[in-house]
Design a protein around this motif. Sequence first.
Motif, PDB file in Angstrom:
ATOM      1  N   LEU A  25       0.385  -1.262  -0.145  1.00 24.81           N
ATOM      2  CA  LEU A  25      -0.324   0.001  -0.524  1.00 24.81           C
ATOM      3  C   LEU A  25       0.464   1.242  -0.568  1.00 24.81           C
ATOM      4  CD1 LEU A  25      -2.662  -0.797   2.284  1.00 24.81           C
ATOM      5  CD2 LEU A  25      -3.160  -0.296  -0.062  1.00 24.81           C
ATOM      6  N   LEU A  26       1.798   1.433   0.746  1.00 26.49           N
ATOM      7  CA  LEU A  26       2.969   2.280   0.472  1.00 26.49           C
ATOM      8  C   LEU A  26       3.196   2.613  -0.526  1.00 26.49           C
ATOM      9  CD1 LEU A  26       5.265   1.140   3.501  1.00 26.49           C
ATOM     10  CD2 LEU A  26       3.492   2.770   3.773  1.00 26.49           C
ATOM     11  N   ALA A  27       3.328   1.858  -1.179  1.00 31.88           N
ATOM     12  CA  ALA A  27       3.460   2.073  -3.026  1.00 31.88           C
ATOM     13  C   ALA A  27       2.463   3.480  -3.635  1.00 31.88           C
ATOM     14  CB  ALA A  27       3.737   1.109  -4.289  1.00 31.88           C
ATOM     15  N   PHE A  28       1.463   3.322  -2.811  1.00 32.45           N
ATOM     16  CA  PHE A  28       0.387   4.813  -3.279  1.00 32.45           C
ATOM     17  C   PHE A  28       1.503   6.203  -3.043  1.00 32.45           C
ATOM     18  CE2 PHE A  28      -3.494   1.726  -2.549  1.00 32.45           C
ATOM     19  CZ  PHE A  28      -3.065   1.838  -4.486  1.00 32.45           C
ATOM     20  N   GLY A  29       2.266   6.034  -2.140  1.00 34.17           N
ATOM     21  CA  GLY A  29       2.404   7.385  -2.613  1.00 34.17           C
ATOM     22  C   GLY A  29       3.753   8.030  -3.103  1.00 34.17           C
ATOM     23  N   ALA A  30       4.353   6.607  -3.602  1.00 32.59           N
ATOM     24  CA  ALA A  30       5.012   6.833  -4.489  1.00 32.59           C
ATOM     25  C   ALA A  30       4.546   7.400  -6.165  1.00 32.59           C
ATOM     26  CB  ALA A  30       6.308   5.817  -4.833  1.00 32.59           C
ATOM     27  N   SER A  31       3.482   7.197  -5.797  1.00 36.48           N
ATOM     28  CA  SER A  31       3.184   7.335  -7.680  1.00 36.48           C
ATOM     29  C   SER A  31       2.283   8.866  -7.480  1.00 36.48           C
ATOM     30  CB  SER A  31       1.364   6.579  -7.745  1.00 36.48           C
ATOM     31  OG  SER A  31       0.221   6.932  -6.630  1.00 36.48           O
ATOM     32  N   VAL A  32       2.349  10.068  -6.468  1.00 38.60           N
ATOM     33  CA  VAL A  32       2.186  11.186  -5.827  1.00 38.60           C
ATOM     34  C   VAL A  32       3.218  12.110  -5.811  1.00 38.60           C
ATOM     35  CG1 VAL A  32      -0.589  10.706  -5.926  1.00 38.60           C
ATOM     36  CG2 VAL A  32       1.666  10.927  -3.710  1.00 38.60           C
ATOM     37  N   MET A  33       4.627  10.899  -5.709  1.00 38.80           N
ATOM     38  CA  MET A  33       6.016  12.194  -4.916  1.00 38.80           C
ATOM     39  C   MET A  33       6.285  12.743  -5.765  1.00 38.80           C
ATOM     40  SD  MET A  33       8.925   9.550  -4.117  1.00 38.80           S
ATOM     41  CE  MET A  33       9.110   8.143  -5.387  1.00 38.80           C
ATOM     42  N   PRO A  34       6.750  14.112  -5.616  1.00 32.67           N
ATOM     43  CA  PRO A  34       7.343  15.607  -6.369  1.00 32.67           C
ATOM     44  C   PRO A  34       8.280  14.656  -7.161  1.00 32.67           C
ATOM     45  CG  PRO A  34       7.169  15.991  -3.619  1.00 32.67           C
ATOM     46  CD  PRO A  34       6.689  14.680  -4.503  1.00 32.67           C
ATOM     47  N   GLN A  35       8.030  15.188  -9.423  1.00 36.90           N
ATOM     48  CA  GLN A  35       9.116  14.227  -9.521  1.00 36.90           C
ATOM     49  C   GLN A  35      10.673  14.245  -8.640  1.00 36.90           C
ATOM     50  OE1 GLN A  35       8.752  16.687 -13.384  1.00 36.90           O
ATOM     51  NE2 GLN A  35       6.653  15.207 -13.827  1.00 36.90           N
ATOM     52  N   LYS A  36      10.738  15.380  -8.417  1.00 39.72           N
ATOM     53  CA  LYS A  36      12.267  16.040  -7.797  1.00 39.72           C
ATOM     54  C   LYS A  36      12.762  14.905  -7.045  1.00 39.72           C
ATOM     55  CE  LYS A  36      15.553  19.109  -5.101  1.00 39.72           C
ATOM     56  NZ  LYS A  36      15.091  19.281  -3.901  1.00 39.72           N
ATOM     57  N   TRP A  37      11.786  14.644  -5.981  1.00 36.55           N
ATOM     58  CA  TRP A  37      12.318  13.157  -5.443  1.00 36.55           C
ATOM     59  C   TRP A  37      12.327  12.414  -5.979  1.00 36.55           C
ATOM     60  CZ3 TRP A  37       7.538  12.983  -0.632  1.00 36.55           C
ATOM     61  CH2 TRP A  37       8.136  14.780  -0.244  1.00 36.55           C
ATOM     62  N   ILE A  38      11.696  11.972  -6.868  1.00 36.50           N
ATOM     63  CA  ILE A  38      12.265  10.602  -8.151  1.00 36.50           C
ATOM     64  C   ILE A  38      12.939  10.531  -8.674  1.00 36.50           C
ATOM     65  CG2 ILE A  38      10.729   9.632 -10.019  1.00 36.50           C
ATOM     66  CD1 ILE A  38       8.744  10.431  -9.815  1.00 36.50           C
ATOM     67  N   VAL A  39      13.732  11.605  -8.936  1.00 37.53           N
ATOM     68  CA  VAL A  39      14.864  11.871  -8.919  1.00 37.53           C
ATOM     69  C   VAL A  39      15.715  11.607  -8.648  1.00 37.53           C
ATOM     70  CG1 VAL A  39      16.783  13.417 -10.712  1.00 37.53           C
ATOM     71  CG2 VAL A  39      14.360  13.372 -11.278  1.00 37.53           C
ATOM     72  N   PHE A  69      -2.314  -1.263  -5.526  1.00 37.84           N
ATOM     73  CA  PHE A  69      -3.349  -1.790  -6.176  1.00 37.84           C
ATOM     74  C   PHE A  69      -3.544  -3.238  -5.828  1.00 37.84           C
ATOM     75  CE2 PHE A  69      -5.211   1.522  -7.694  1.00 37.84           C
ATOM     76  CZ  PHE A  69      -6.795   1.798  -7.526  1.00 37.84           C
ATOM     77  N   VAL A  70      -1.940  -4.154  -5.877  1.00 38.57           N
ATOM     78  CA  VAL A  70      -1.953  -5.435  -5.009  1.00 38.57           C
ATOM     79  C   VAL A  70      -1.967  -5.209  -3.397  1.00 38.57           C
ATOM     80  CG1 VAL A  70       0.060  -6.655  -4.618  1.00 38.57           C
ATOM     81  CG2 VAL A  70      -0.303  -6.054  -7.216  1.00 38.57           C
ATOM     82  N   GLY A  71      -1.695  -4.616  -3.275  1.00 38.21           N
ATOM     83  CA  GLY A  71      -1.723  -3.971  -1.298  1.00 38.21           C
ATOM     84  C   GLY A  71      -3.491  -4.393  -1.269  1.00 38.21           C
ATOM     85  N   VAL A  72      -4.333  -3.641  -2.053  1.00 35.30           N
ATOM     86  CA  VAL A  72      -6.202  -3.293  -1.880  1.00 35.30           C
ATOM     87  C   VAL A  72      -6.133  -4.751  -2.165  1.00 35.30           C
ATOM     88  CG1 VAL A  72      -7.703  -2.235  -2.733  1.00 35.30           C
ATOM     89  CG2 VAL A  72      -5.741  -0.929  -2.456  1.00 35.30           C
ATOM     90  N   LEU A  73      -5.689  -5.386  -3.024  1.00 33.74           N
ATOM     91  CA  LEU A  73      -6.320  -6.885  -3.350  1.00 33.74           C
ATOM     92  C   LEU A  73      -6.203  -7.922  -2.020  1.00 33.74           C
ATOM     93  CD1 LEU A  73      -7.569  -9.016  -4.911  1.00 33.74           C
ATOM     94  CD2 LEU A  73      -5.001  -9.250  -6.248  1.00 33.74           C
ATOM     95  N   MET A  74      -4.381  -7.503  -1.479  1.00 33.86           N
ATOM     96  CA  MET A  74      -4.089  -8.765  -0.367  1.00 33.86           C
ATOM     97  C   MET A  74      -4.772  -8.553   0.411  1.00 33.86           C
ATOM     98  SD  MET A  74      -1.350 -10.316  -1.744  1.00 33.86           S
ATOM     99  CE  MET A  74      -0.064 -11.462  -0.537  1.00 33.86           C
TER     100      MET A  74
END
Length: 142
Positions: A25-39, A69-74
């Motif tokens: 579920l924590l991966a949802f946070g990575a989906s909305v993190m700022p581009q700078k953090w991804i870089v 969504f894998v987390g949601v399914l689990m």
Amino acid sequence: NVEKIALVWLKALQWFFWLVGGVTLLAFGASVMPQKWIVEASEFLGFEPFPDSPLTYYLARNLSLLYGFVGVLMLFVVRDLYRYRHLVRFLAIATIGFGILQLIVDLQSMMPAWWALGESLSTFAGGCFFYWLQSKVVWLPE
């Protein structure tokens, strides 16, 4: 007593689902993190330079959404493991296959060996553990 042993394995499987589901579920946070953090995360891991393209950010964010969504399914399935027992076995087998496919994709993508082996072997081993754990459960009607 067979019922007590069956309950122990069922509880272990439930904990596995809660752990994997909660962590992914924590991966949802990575989906909305700022581009700078991804870089910055990419550079921290030694992948420089991070391609500055809408497609790259789209793929990174959508992969995170998929893991979330894998987390949601689990967490949905764990609410009634008996009802979804056939899906549980399928998910275990699919996780093993996913680990194998991760290795192929990582090698084709020329990912560093530490990444390819770490990602694929942990998924494969987790899938094997998942399969073993669910095989220990005696599916008694609730």
